[in-house]
Motif scaffolding. Structure first.
Motif, short mmCIF file in Angstrom:
data_model
loop_
_atom_site.label_atom_id
_atom_site.label_comp_id
_atom_site.label_asym_id
_atom_site.label_seq_id
_atom_site.Cartn_x
_atom_site.Cartn_y
_atom_site.Cartn_z
N MET A 14 -13.35 -33.43 99.93
CA MET A 14 -13.85 -33.61 98.57
C MET A 14 -15.38 -33.76 98.60
O MET A 14 -15.92 -34.40 99.50
N VAL A 15 -16.04 -33.19 97.63
CA VAL A 15 -17.50 -33.25 97.60
C VAL A 15 -17.97 -34.64 97.19
O VAL A 15 -17.24 -35.43 96.62
N HIS A 16 -19.25 -34.92 97.48
CA HIS A 16 -19.76 -36.27 97.30
C HIS A 16 -20.03 -36.64 95.85
O HIS A 16 -20.19 -37.81 95.54
N ASP A 17 -20.10 -35.66 94.92
CA ASP A 17 -20.49 -36.02 93.55
C ASP A 17 -19.32 -36.54 92.72
O ASP A 17 -19.51 -37.01 91.61
N ILE A 18 -18.08 -36.47 93.21
CA ILE A 18 -16.92 -37.05 92.54
C ILE A 18 -16.47 -38.25 93.36
O ILE A 18 -16.09 -38.11 94.52
N SER A 19 -16.51 -39.44 92.78
CA SER A 19 -16.16 -40.65 93.51
C SER A 19 -14.84 -41.26 93.07
O SER A 19 -14.34 -42.18 93.73
N GLY A 20 -14.27 -40.81 91.96
CA GLY A 20 -13.02 -41.38 91.47
C GLY A 20 -12.80 -41.03 90.02
O GLY A 20 -13.28 -40.01 89.52
N LEU A 21 -12.08 -41.89 89.32
CA LEU A 21 -11.84 -41.74 87.89
C LEU A 21 -12.79 -42.67 87.13
O LEU A 21 -12.91 -43.85 87.46
N HIS A 22 -13.45 -42.13 86.12
CA HIS A 22 -14.34 -42.94 85.28
C HIS A 22 -13.54 -43.57 84.14
O HIS A 22 -13.58 -44.78 83.94
N HIS A 23 -12.81 -42.74 83.41
CA HIS A 23 -11.91 -43.28 82.38
C HIS A 23 -10.98 -42.19 81.87
O HIS A 23 -11.21 -41.00 82.08
N VAL A 24 -9.90 -42.63 81.23
CA VAL A 24 -9.08 -41.76 80.41
C VAL A 24 -9.21 -42.23 78.97
O VAL A 24 -9.41 -43.43 78.72
N GLY A 25 -9.09 -41.29 78.04
CA GLY A 25 -9.21 -41.62 76.62
C GLY A 25 -7.90 -41.38 75.89
O GLY A 25 -7.40 -40.24 75.87
N HIS A 26 -7.35 -42.43 75.32
CA HIS A 26 -6.09 -42.39 74.58
C HIS A 26 -6.43 -42.31 73.09
O HIS A 26 -6.95 -43.27 72.51
N ILE A 27 -6.18 -41.15 72.49
CA ILE A 27 -6.50 -40.93 71.08
C ILE A 27 -5.29 -41.31 70.23
O ILE A 27 -4.18 -40.82 70.46
N VAL A 28 -5.52 -42.18 69.26
CA VAL A 28 -4.41 -42.74 68.47
C VAL A 28 -4.66 -42.53 66.98
O VAL A 28 -5.78 -42.35 66.53
N HIS A 29 -3.55 -42.55 66.24
CA HIS A 29 -3.64 -42.43 64.78
C HIS A 29 -4.19 -43.70 64.15
O HIS A 29 -5.00 -43.64 63.22
N ASP A 30 -3.73 -44.84 64.63
CA ASP A 30 -4.02 -46.13 63.99
C ASP A 30 -4.52 -47.10 65.04
O ASP A 30 -3.75 -47.54 65.92
N PHE A 38 -14.12 -37.81 85.22
CA PHE A 38 -14.27 -38.18 86.62
C PHE A 38 -15.52 -39.02 86.79
O PHE A 38 -16.54 -38.77 86.16
N ASP A 39 -15.46 -39.99 87.70
CA ASP A 39 -16.63 -40.80 88.00
C ASP A 39 -17.53 -40.04 88.96
O ASP A 39 -17.07 -39.48 89.96
N SER A 40 -18.81 -39.98 88.64
CA SER A 40 -19.76 -39.23 89.47
C SER A 40 -20.94 -40.12 89.84
O SER A 40 -21.54 -40.76 88.98
N SER A 41 -21.25 -40.14 91.12
CA SER A 41 -22.44 -40.86 91.59
C SER A 41 -23.67 -39.96 91.60
O SER A 41 -24.78 -40.42 91.82
N ASP A 42 -23.47 -38.66 91.36
CA ASP A 42 -24.56 -37.68 91.35
C ASP A 42 -24.22 -36.61 90.32
O ASP A 42 -23.79 -35.51 90.65
N ILE A 43 -24.40 -36.95 89.04
CA ILE A 43 -23.95 -36.04 88.00
C ILE A 43 -24.82 -34.78 87.93
O ILE A 43 -24.33 -33.71 87.57
N ASP A 44 -26.08 -34.89 88.30
CA ASP A 44 -26.91 -33.68 88.32
C ASP A 44 -26.43 -32.72 89.41
O ASP A 44 -26.35 -31.50 89.19
N GLY A 45 -26.08 -33.27 90.57
CA GLY A 45 -25.49 -32.45 91.61
C GLY A 45 -24.16 -31.87 91.18
O GLY A 45 -23.84 -30.71 91.47
N GLY A 46 -23.36 -32.68 90.48
CA GLY A 46 -22.08 -32.19 89.97
C GLY A 46 -22.25 -31.07 88.98
O GLY A 46 -21.50 -30.08 88.99
#
Length: 314
Positions: free
Chosen positions: A1-17, A117-125
């Motif tokens: 795996m390349v160095h610019d992805i370090s894990g999960l940053h977040h998931v977004g749960h879209i809801v009606h209410d 995705f969590d990135s420690s180097d988003i410009d590189g990503g």
């Protein structure tokens, strides 16, 4: 795996209410502050989207609702957007565009439509994605309110969204990279949750190879295969993204399905003591099942469109 992805940053749960979602998430043992809603004008008019977060030490789960849909909870925080009067129409148009993207996701089904995705180097990503032929909207910069023990602070965040058929949207929703300038405080969740560790994407069987190819380019590494599942380990291996064909989902999560394909069927959080978490959920009256791996999960029909898996930390 390349160095610019370090894990999960977040998931977004879209809801009606948002109010209903907060009640259900808190019942499942997640600690969430009141949602933030941007407002303009006098009297204040909510615009765009409202959101709140279940914070862990290094990532989070986001609840999102379009402003004007459902009720605004009593503990909501109204965040004035202060811009010169001549810029107000431009700002309103921008937030309407964001809301329109989320509304299009919500029309497919209520559930998770955002994976960052969590990135420690988003410009590189960003450069790596472009070199791999993956279109994206470039690195964006903003500030978001973060709840801490000392009160709310504004935290800078840099992100990019991958383009698919529409700008900022791939078939399953919004997928991209995000980079925080500083860490946020973790909440003390009554269910013992400490980290977001997995997101499960379900696709049509005949589109599994195509989806695997896309995510190979997104994360810069190959998947491992185990039966119907194709898994991308991220960073140090604690976090992962799992792809599964529709016919194989029941084998992972008995009784589960997705309202529309492709779609995020589940996400997993690590907990301090899974037996204690299971007791907490049952005592709260939350229906739970057992996955094929023997893990506890709340079915999607009880968690507003996405199954939530609870995994022993470590």
């Amino acid at each position: 795996m390349v160095h610019d992805i370090s894990g999960l940053h977040h998931v977004g749960h879209i809801v009606h209410d948002m109010g209903q979602a907060l009640e259900q998430y808190r019942r499942m043992g997640f600690a969430l502050p009141g949602p933030a809603y941007p407002v303009v004008g006098e009297p204040p008019e909510p615009v765009g989207v409202g959101n709140t977060h279940a914070y862990f030490a290094g990532n989070f789960v986001e609840l999102v609702a379009v402003a004007g849909a459902g009720r605004v909870p009593d503990d909501a925080r109204l965040i004035p957007l202060r811009v010169p009067g001549d810029r107000l129409p431009v700002l309103k148009e921008a937030v309407r565009g964001t809301a329109a993207n989320l509304e299009s996701c919500l029309r497919r089904f209520e559930g998770v439509h955002i994976l960052m995705f969590d990135s420690s180097d988003i410009d590189g990503g960003a450069a790596r994605l472009a070199a791999s032929g993956v279109g994206h909207g470039g690195v964006q910069v903003a500030q978001r309110p973060v709840e801490t023990v000392d009160g709310v602070r504004m935290e800078p965040v840099r992100w990019l969204e991958i383009d698919g058929a529409r700008r900022g949207l791939v078939p399953e929703g919004r997928v991209g990279l995000a980079e925080n300038a500083s860490a946020h405080d973790a909440a003390d969740h009554p269910n013992g949750a400490v980290e977001l560790v997995e997101c499960v994407l379900c696709v049509a069987d005949d589109e599994l190879d195509e989806a695997e190819g896309r995510y190979t380019r997104y994360v810069g590494g190959a998947a491992s295969r185990d039966g119907a599942a194709r898994t991308f380990a991220l960073g140090d291996g604690r976090a992962r993204v799992t792809l599964v064909g529709a016919s194989g989902l029941d084998g992972l999560l008995p009784g589960e399905g997705v309202a529309a394909l492709p779609g995020f069927a589940a996400y997993s959080v690590a907990v301090r003591d899974v037996a204690a978490t299971s007791r907490f959920l049952r005592e709260a009256g939350v229906p739970v099942r057992e996955s094929s791996a023997g893990e506890v999960f709340v079915p999607a029909r009880e968690a507003l469109g996405v199954a939530i898996i609870f995994r022993q930390a470590g």
